[in-house]
Design a protein around this motif. Structure first.
Motif, mmCIF file in Angstrom:
data_model
loop_
_atom_site.group_PDB
_atom_site.id
_atom_site.type_symbol
_atom_site.label_atom_id
_atom_site.label_comp_id
_atom_site.label_asym_id
_atom_site.label_seq_id
_atom_site.Cartn_x
_atom_site.Cartn_y
_atom_site.Cartn_z
ATOM 1 N N TYR A 143 -2.017 -4.743 5.363
ATOM 2 C CA TYR A 143 -3.417 -5.132 5.125
ATOM 3 C C TYR A 143 -3.804 -4.763 3.703
ATOM 4 O O TYR A 143 -3.123 -3.969 3.049
ATOM 5 N N LEU A 144 -4.622 -5.687 2.972
ATOM 6 C CA LEU A 144 -5.133 -5.523 1.697
ATOM 7 C C LEU A 144 -6.251 -4.847 1.730
ATOM 8 O O LEU A 144 -7.171 -4.625 2.509
ATOM 9 N N SER A 145 -6.185 -4.013 0.483
ATOM 10 C CA SER A 145 -7.234 -3.001 0.376
ATOM 11 C C SER A 145 -7.321 -2.375 -1.195
ATOM 12 O O SER A 145 -6.614 -2.901 -1.829
ATOM 13 N N ASN A 146 -8.277 -1.774 -1.157
ATOM 14 C CA ASN A 146 -8.557 -1.449 -2.719
ATOM 15 C C ASN A 146 -7.735 0.045 -3.059
ATOM 16 O O ASN A 146 -7.359 0.785 -1.881
ATOM 17 N N ASP A 180 -6.249 -4.333 -4.785
ATOM 18 C CA ASP A 180 -5.165 -4.348 -5.465
ATOM 19 C C ASP A 180 -4.026 -3.649 -5.149
ATOM 20 O O ASP A 180 -3.217 -3.003 -5.585
ATOM 21 N N ARG A 181 -3.964 -3.386 -3.756
ATOM 22 C CA ARG A 181 -2.845 -2.662 -3.158
ATOM 23 C C ARG A 181 -2.737 -3.250 -1.623
ATOM 24 O O ARG A 181 -3.441 -3.930 -0.883
ATOM 25 N N ILE A 182 -1.538 -2.964 -0.952
ATOM 26 C CA ILE A 182 -1.038 -3.255 0.197
ATOM 27 C C ILE A 182 -0.993 -1.924 0.830
ATOM 28 O O ILE A 182 -0.258 -0.824 0.408
ATOM 29 N N LYS A 216 3.131 3.790 4.261
ATOM 30 C CA LYS A 216 3.572 3.450 2.554
ATOM 31 C C LYS A 216 2.216 2.528 2.206
ATOM 32 O O LYS A 216 1.559 1.846 3.021
ATOM 33 N N GLU A 217 2.202 2.559 0.932
ATOM 34 C CA GLU A 217 1.448 1.525 0.176
ATOM 35 C C GLU A 217 2.039 0.992 -1.036
ATOM 36 O O GLU A 217 2.888 1.640 -1.510
ATOM 37 N N LEU A 218 1.815 0.021 -1.365
ATOM 38 C CA LEU A 218 2.396 -0.849 -2.545
ATOM 39 C C LEU A 218 1.179 -1.266 -3.603
ATOM 40 O O LEU A 218 0.193 -1.775 -3.173
ATOM 41 N N LYS A 219 1.117 -0.602 -4.916
ATOM 42 C CA LYS A 219 -0.032 -0.909 -5.858
ATOM 43 C C LYS A 219 0.516 -2.016 -6.589
ATOM 44 O O LYS A 219 1.672 -1.663 -7.140
ATOM 45 N N PHE A 220 -0.412 -3.053 -7.062
ATOM 46 C CA PHE A 220 0.177 -4.265 -7.665
ATOM 47 C C PHE A 220 0.425 -3.827 -9.235
ATOM 48 O O PHE A 220 0.971 -4.389 -9.910
#
Length: 324
Positions: free
Chosen positions: A222-225, A232-234, A245-249
């Motif tokens: 999901y998309l979030s802050n 700007d992150r998943i 985990k997360e991925l920041k753009f």
């Protein structure tokens, strides 16, 4: 006078009574009875509960009103102990019929006037304009129900093709309705959980989502802050809502650049990306603030190429090799 409803169409669903197999003993409602609005969030829905897993099919019916067809759904043998019933009308007496392996239970109920979460009235009829999609198909057993969320109330609502209200889930802002593990599930537009149609939590998010979520395998994305950026992150969680985990753009874009070779790209990058991971934190009067520099809006995964596409309002479309 006809009233129009400001809506965003989420998904075209022809069977609104389908919900997930529940093998627990009946914990909501009285065993052998029909319970109206079991979670106090779905006043046009009900639940039939058994004390053991059904050995014969259970068919639930909500009789049609205003010339509409009955809404019928059959749960197969071995389904579980709780059988959701959706599709009542507000402000009129409804007839619910449960056929439990040949044993018939019938209940009358008038939900009365239903209110949105903001205390405005949910109308029993709304003017509808329907643009049919190419893949839409007419099914003979059930009327078409359109699931949507309302603006500005941010409640999930279901309306028949004739414009009659048949469903509401209060205090839930949905981005879309999908078939998830054989049940209709709402993915959060701005919230912290995916919900089924009775308002049960399917997967709880560790942070607030925005705009879109998808499922890849057993995991939800999901998309979030981020701490310093807006949308700007998943964030990736498992089916139980546990953080993976997360991925920041910001760092993603930076890692895609060859700044050592193309020195001029460094200044450009600092003008377009923000966040603590890229050493480019937005400040105002010495206070760190988030900035809406990316604004991710949607996710699409192509399993054949393992590419995850992310649509950004301000930065175009980014293609990511997912398993990397």
């Amino acid at each position: 006078m006809k009233k129009a409803l400001t809506i965003i169409i989420l998904s075209f669903i022809t069977v609104i009574s389908c919900n997930k197999n529940n093998n627990s003993t009946g914990s909501v409602g009285k065993v052998g009875e029909i319970t109206i609005d079991p979670t106090q969030t779905t006043p046009l829905s009900a639940l039939y509960t058994k004390d053991s897993v059904n050995t014969a099919p259970v068919t639930v019916t909500v009789k049609g009103q205003y010339g509409e067809e009955d809404l019928v759904h059959t749960y197969p043998a071995g389904y579980g102990t709780e059988f959701p019933i959706h599709g009542m009308y507000p402000e009129i007496e409804n007839t619910i019929i449960v056929n439990d392996g040949g044993m018939i239970k019938e209940q009358k109920h008038n939900p009365g006037v239903i209110y949105f979460s903001d205390n405005t009235v949910l109308n029993k009829y709304y003017e509808m304009e329907i643009n049919k999609l190419q893949e839409d198909t007419d099914y003979k057993n059930n009327p078409s129900i359109y699931l949507l969320y309302t603006v500005p109330q941010n409640d999930a609502v279901g309306i028949s093709k004739n414009g009659y209200t048949r469903y509401i889930l209060k205090q839930y802002s949905a981005s879309k309705a999908v078939i998830d593990n054989n049940e209709i599930v709402f993915y959060a537009h701005k919230g912290q959980a995916n919900m089924n149609m009775l308002g049960y939590t399917i997967a709880k998010y560790p942070s607030e989502s925005h705009h879109d979520a998808i499922k890849i395998g057993d995991n939800y994305l999901y998309l979030s802050n981020s701490e310093y950026g807006v949308q700007d992150r998943i964030t990736i969680i498992d089916k139980n809502g546990n953080y993976i985990k997360e991925l920041k753009f910001g760092p993603l874009i930076k890692n895609a650049l060859d700044i050592n070779k193309y020195k001029e790209d460094e200044n450009t990058f600092k003008e377009i990306a923000y966040g603590e991971d890229v050493d480019n934190i937005y400040t105002e009067n010495g206070i760190q603030k988030s900035v809406d520099w990316f604004h991710a809006n949607s996710l699409v995964y192509d399993s054949s190429s393992d590419i995850l596409y992310v649509s950004s309002r301000t930065r175009g479309v980014i293609a990511i090799k997912y398993n990397e």
